[in-house]
Design an enzyme around this catalytic site. Structure first.
Site, mmCIF file in Angstrom:
data_model
loop_
_atom_site.group_PDB
_atom_site.id
_atom_site.type_symbol
_atom_site.label_atom_id
_atom_site.label_comp_id
_atom_site.label_asym_id
_atom_site.label_seq_id
_atom_site.Cartn_x
_atom_site.Cartn_y
_atom_site.Cartn_z
ATOM 1 N N THR A 185 18.148 -1.959 -5.850
ATOM 2 C CA THR A 185 17.177 -3.007 -5.846
ATOM 3 C C THR A 185 18.125 -3.974 -6.516
ATOM 4 O OG1 THR A 185 15.378 -1.788 -6.084
ATOM 5 C CG2 THR A 185 15.156 -3.975 -7.133
ATOM 6 N N ARG A 213 4.062 3.916 0.331
ATOM 7 C CA ARG A 213 4.637 3.626 -1.036
ATOM 8 C C ARG A 213 5.100 2.231 -1.474
ATOM 9 N NH1 ARG A 213 9.553 2.668 -4.271
ATOM 10 N NH2 ARG A 213 9.355 3.936 -6.203
ATOM 11 N N VAL A 214 4.568 1.945 -2.667
ATOM 12 C CA VAL A 214 4.931 0.587 -3.191
ATOM 13 C C VAL A 214 5.652 0.914 -4.468
ATOM 14 C CG1 VAL A 214 4.375 -1.427 -3.953
ATOM 15 C CG2 VAL A 214 3.234 -0.512 -1.889
ATOM 16 N N GLY A 215 6.733 0.314 -4.954
ATOM 17 C CA GLY A 215 7.535 0.674 -5.963
ATOM 18 C C GLY A 215 7.171 -0.512 -7.179
ATOM 19 N N ASP A 216 7.978 -0.544 -8.036
ATOM 20 C CA ASP A 216 7.730 -1.521 -9.340
ATOM 21 C C ASP A 216 8.347 -2.866 -9.048
ATOM 22 O OD1 ASP A 216 10.383 -0.201 -9.153
ATOM 23 O OD2 ASP A 216 10.874 -1.603 -10.858
ATOM 24 N N THR A 236 15.686 -1.648 -12.225
ATOM 25 C CA THR A 236 16.014 -1.125 -11.086
ATOM 26 C C THR A 236 15.908 0.367 -11.568
ATOM 27 O OG1 THR A 236 17.630 -0.525 -9.454
ATOM 28 C CG2 THR A 236 18.253 -1.244 -11.580
ATOM 29 N N GLY A 237 15.604 1.140 -10.293
ATOM 30 C CA GLY A 237 15.730 2.604 -10.632
ATOM 31 C C GLY A 237 14.348 3.287 -10.286
ATOM 32 N N GLY A 239 10.832 3.771 -9.633
ATOM 33 C CA GLY A 239 9.920 2.777 -9.822
ATOM 34 C C GLY A 239 8.556 3.222 -10.385
#
Ligand code: ASP
Length: 328
Positions: A185, A213-216, A236-237, A239
């Protein structure tokens, strides 16, 4: 009334306590001129074209907000980057879905999640911030809004990402690899000549994630947070771990309490480590900057780096880390 106008009107009435110009910092009751440190750009991983773009724009007098947007757009358009924008790896059903957010020096924010048909998710997020009374639009609604704002529909799956997806389908193994492939990211923070801070974060999320799915990355406080009086942080990483710790917000609050960006990033990663007994199996990383232009970075696993562009020089800086990658 558009939200931006509303915010401008309300801050006007609060102008009384904004007497210190933003390029100056009030530290331990001393006013320090920080103008020499600015402008400055930092961004996750090693995407030099993005940081150089933002850095050069700032040097030419662009605002931090324009610079973060156009800086990260470089990676959104980079077809070789399989974790951001067009060419991003799809989910398990073959959909490329993008998450992005942006924050302005005024503390305003916009985000899109599960955006399917536009490369420049960050620009759609900026439109959400500037043209709607909302912070976040998702899925079909985000798509419809993008069309209304004049963004043409695009296909985000490239031949090469389709090829990799077909390979993946053979085994359907879901194994986020530490540092590479699944985590790249771009999160960027810029301080402009006036000392104002803006940030952006944009991602296609984890490769072969579950549909929906939604990440951070688009979550204000998790993937990105800033306060123009204090500083900002981006992540990043993995989420899921970042979201559960609301890490970027935590870092800004710790800096507010007097921690350096480095100390604040280390505390945020320690929290993730403490909450996740399996922390050795994934990567999480933060970078942060304070209003004095001091920078910090910390991650779980060795291998993460960030870029810093200042005074015409673009540097890739390896991050401090908690553990060296365990060879399995
Ligand atoms: N943080 C992103 C997510 O979990 C992934 C990444 O940084 O590559 O969606």
């Amino acid at each position: 009334m558009k939200r931006r106008k509303f915010i401008q009107n309300t801050t006007l009435s609060a102008v009384g306590f904004a007497a210190i110009p933003t390029a100056f910092s009030l530290t331990q009751n001393k006013i320090i001129d920080m103008t020499n440190n600015f402008p400055i750009t930092i961004a996750t991983w090693n995407f030099p074209n993005a940081s150089i773009k933002a850095g050069e724009m700032l040097a030419n007098g662009a605002t931090a907000l324009d610079a973060v947007e156009q800086g990260v757009m470089i990676e959104e358009a980079n077809l070789k980057n399989t974790t951001v924008g067009k060419g991003g790896a799809p989910d398990r059903e073959g959909n490329v879905t993008l998450d992005a957010c942006i924050m302005s020096p005024e503390g305003d924010a916009g985000a899109v999640v599960y955006l399917k048909n536009n490369t420049h998710a960050v620009s759609v997020a900026r439109k959400v911030m500037e043209e709607t009374p909302h912070v976040m639009l998702a899925g079909e609604g985000a798509d419809q809004f993008a069309r209304e704002m004049g963004f043409e529909k695009e296909d985000l799956l490239t031949e090469s990402s389709e090829q990799s997806y077909k390979e993946w389908l053979k085994k359907k193994e879901y194994k986020p690899l530490i540092n590479i492939e699944n985590h790249d990211t771009i999160g960027m923070l810029c301080i402009d000549k006036n000392g104002d801070l803006a940030g952006a974060c944009t991602s296609s999320g984890l490769s072969y994630k579950m549909n929906g799915r939604v990440g951070d990355s688009p979550i204000i406080g998790s993937g990105l947070f800033l306060d123009n009086e204090v500083g900002g942080a981006v992540a990043t990483g993995m989420g899921e771990a970042i979201m559960k710790s609301v890490g970027s917000f935590l870092i800004v609050e710790l800096m507010r309490q007097g921690k350096t960006p480095q100390e604040a990033c280390e505390t945020a990663i320690q929290r993730i480590i403490k909450a996740n007994p399996n922390y050795q199996d994934f990567q999480a990383a933060f970078i942060a900057i304070n209003k004095q232009g001091e920078v910090g970075s910390y991650c779980i696993q060795k291998g993460f780096s960030y870029v810093k562009y200042q005074e015409g020089k673009n540097e890739n800086i390896p991050s401090e880390f908690f553990i060296e990658l365990q060879k399995k």
